[in-house]
Design a protein around this motif. Sequence first.
Motif, PDB file in Angstrom:
ATOM      1  N   LYS A  27      78.410 -17.687 -35.485  1.00 24.39           N
ATOM      2  CA  LYS A  27      78.014 -16.656 -36.614  1.00 24.39           C
ATOM      3  C   LYS A  27      78.978 -15.872 -37.012  1.00 24.39           C
ATOM      4  N   LYS A  28      80.384 -16.480 -37.195  1.00 21.58           N
ATOM      5  CA  LYS A  28      81.484 -15.452 -37.438  1.00 21.58           C
ATOM      6  C   LYS A  28      82.220 -16.201 -38.661  1.00 21.58           C
ATOM      7  N   GLY A  29      82.569 -15.460 -39.627  1.00 24.21           N
ATOM      8  CA  GLY A  29      83.524 -16.034 -40.667  1.00 24.21           C
ATOM      9  C   GLY A  29      82.428 -16.869 -41.894  1.00 24.21           C
ATOM     10  N   LYS A  30      82.926 -18.079 -41.887  1.00 23.08           N
ATOM     11  CA  LYS A  30      82.483 -18.634 -43.047  1.00 23.08           C
ATOM     12  C   LYS A  30      80.820 -18.732 -43.039  1.00 23.08           C
ATOM     13  N   PRO A  31      79.922 -19.034 -42.089  1.00 23.38           N
ATOM     14  CA  PRO A  31      78.522 -19.098 -42.146  1.00 23.38           C
ATOM     15  C   PRO A  31      78.093 -17.835 -42.439  1.00 23.38           C
ATOM     16  N   VAL A  32      78.490 -16.654 -41.660  1.00 26.60           N
ATOM     17  CA  VAL A  32      77.956 -15.394 -41.988  1.00 26.60           C
ATOM     18  C   VAL A  32      78.106 -15.059 -43.402  1.00 26.60           C
ATOM     19  N   VAL A  33      79.179 -15.088 -43.853  1.00 27.90           N
ATOM     20  CA  VAL A  33      79.565 -14.875 -45.168  1.00 27.90           C
ATOM     21  C   VAL A  33      78.850 -15.703 -46.329  1.00 27.90           C
ATOM     22  N   ALA A  34      78.652 -16.834 -46.066  1.00 23.51           N
ATOM     23  CA  ALA A  34      77.684 -17.653 -46.930  1.00 23.51           C
ATOM     24  C   ALA A  34      76.259 -17.273 -46.818  1.00 23.51           C
ATOM     25  N   TRP A  35      75.996 -16.693 -45.567  1.00 19.40           N
ATOM     26  CA  TRP A  35      74.566 -16.240 -45.611  1.00 19.40           C
ATOM     27  C   TRP A  35      74.236 -15.080 -46.338  1.00 19.40           C
ATOM     28  N   ARG A  36      75.105 -14.175 -46.178  1.00 15.66           N
ATOM     29  CA  ARG A  36      75.202 -12.833 -46.781  1.00 15.66           C
ATOM     30  C   ARG A  36      75.269 -13.144 -48.421  1.00 15.66           C
ATOM     31  N   ASP A  37      76.220 -13.874 -49.022  1.00 12.13           N
ATOM     32  CA  ASP A  37      76.283 -14.165 -50.315  1.00 12.13           C
ATOM     33  C   ASP A  37      75.042 -14.929 -50.895  1.00 12.13           C
ATOM     34  N   TYR A  38      74.279 -15.721 -50.235  1.00 11.93           N
ATOM     35  CA  TYR A  38      73.187 -16.575 -50.414  1.00 11.93           C
ATOM     36  C   TYR A  38      71.968 -15.373 -50.793  1.00 11.93           C
ATOM     37  N   THR A  39      71.851 -14.627 -49.469  1.00  5.57           N
ATOM     38  CA  THR A  39      70.721 -13.778 -49.088  1.00  5.57           C
ATOM     39  C   THR A  39      70.695 -12.828 -50.235  1.00  5.57           C
ATOM     40  N   TYR A  40      71.610 -12.175 -50.510  1.00  2.21           N
ATOM     41  CA  TYR A  40      71.947 -11.073 -51.436  1.00  2.21           C
ATOM     42  C   TYR A  40      72.427 -11.331 -53.048  1.00  2.21           C
ATOM     43  N   ASN A  41      72.197 -12.610 -53.034  1.00  2.48           N
ATOM     44  CA  ASN A  41      72.714 -13.019 -54.496  1.00  2.48           C
ATOM     45  C   ASN A  41      73.897 -12.534 -55.082  1.00  2.48           C
ATOM     46  N   GLN A  42      74.957 -12.764 -54.282  1.00  2.00           N
ATOM     47  CA  GLN A  42      76.138 -12.381 -54.524  1.00  2.00           C
ATOM     48  C   GLN A  42      77.053 -13.550 -55.244  1.00  2.00           C
ATOM     49  N   GLY A  43      76.273 -14.832 -55.166  1.00  2.00           N
ATOM     50  CA  GLY A  43      76.935 -15.935 -55.749  1.00  2.00           C
ATOM     51  C   GLY A  43      77.578 -16.944 -54.774  1.00  2.00           C
ATOM     52  N   ILE A  44      77.368 -17.869 -54.781  1.00  5.39           N
ATOM     53  CA  ILE A  44      77.704 -18.953 -53.579  1.00  5.39           C
ATOM     54  C   ILE A  44      77.822 -20.245 -54.478  1.00  5.39           C
ATOM     55  N   SER A  45      78.910 -20.918 -54.604  1.00  6.11           N
ATOM     56  CA  SER A  45      78.879 -22.269 -55.528  1.00  6.11           C
ATOM     57  C   SER A  45      78.340 -23.519 -54.480  1.00  6.11           C
ATOM     58  N   GLU A  46      77.835 -24.669 -55.172  1.00  6.50           N
ATOM     59  CA  GLU A  46      77.374 -25.630 -54.647  1.00  6.50           C
ATOM     60  C   GLU A  46      78.329 -26.372 -53.642  1.00  6.50           C
ATOM     61  N   LYS A  47      79.791 -26.228 -54.183  1.00  6.32           N
ATOM     62  CA  LYS A  47      80.774 -26.881 -53.447  1.00  6.32           C
ATOM     63  C   LYS A  47      81.023 -26.228 -52.070  1.00  6.32           C
ATOM     64  N   ARG A  48      80.815 -24.858 -52.103  1.00  9.38           N
ATOM     65  CA  ARG A  48      80.702 -23.969 -50.745  1.00  9.38           C
ATOM     66  C   ARG A  48      79.552 -24.201 -50.071  1.00  9.38           C
ATOM     67  N   MET A  49      78.416 -24.235 -50.639  1.00  9.43           N
ATOM     68  CA  MET A  49      77.299 -24.714 -49.855  1.00  9.43           C
ATOM     69  C   MET A  49      77.254 -25.920 -49.280  1.00  9.43           C
ATOM     70  N   ARG A  50      77.850 -27.127 -49.832  1.00 10.36           N
ATOM     71  CA  ARG A  50      78.027 -28.324 -49.261  1.00 10.36           C
ATOM     72  C   ARG A  50      78.981 -28.216 -48.132  1.00 10.36           C
ATOM     73  N   ASP A  51      80.115 -27.509 -48.059  1.00  5.86           N
ATOM     74  CA  ASP A  51      80.958 -27.346 -47.027  1.00  5.86           C
ATOM     75  C   ASP A  51      80.364 -26.944 -45.916  1.00  5.86           C
ATOM     76  N   ILE A  52      79.618 -25.785 -45.998  1.00 10.89           N
ATOM     77  CA  ILE A  52      78.929 -25.074 -44.813  1.00 10.89           C
ATOM     78  C   ILE A  52      77.959 -26.129 -44.282  1.00 10.89           C
ATOM     79  N   LEU A  53      76.982 -26.716 -45.097  1.00  9.28           N
ATOM     80  CA  LEU A  53      76.077 -27.945 -44.565  1.00  9.28           C
ATOM     81  C   LEU A  53      76.926 -28.810 -43.686  1.00  9.28           C
TER      82      LEU A  53
END
Length: 69
Positions: A27-53
């Motif tokens: 839970k460092k780097g990419k996954p936590v930043v993606a979680w924060r961006d998604y949870t707080y509606n700061q914007g996350i692209s489908e491409k980044r979602m796909r990469d994280i998944l």
Amino acid sequence: MKKFDTIPEAFDWWIKNVYPSLPPDVKKGKPVVAWRDYTYNQGISEKRMRDILVEFGNFRIETLIVYEP
């Protein structure tokens, strides 16, 4: 096996069901930043979602495009 119709739907499920059980060292780097961006509606692209998944979950993503005249 669980199937999803869209990337955001799968990502939402991953955030709620897989992310909390990740070990603290992951839970460092990419996954936590993606979680924060998604949870707080700061914007996350489908491409980044796909990469994280793909990187932090056992997802196989297939695209189906159908044209019916």
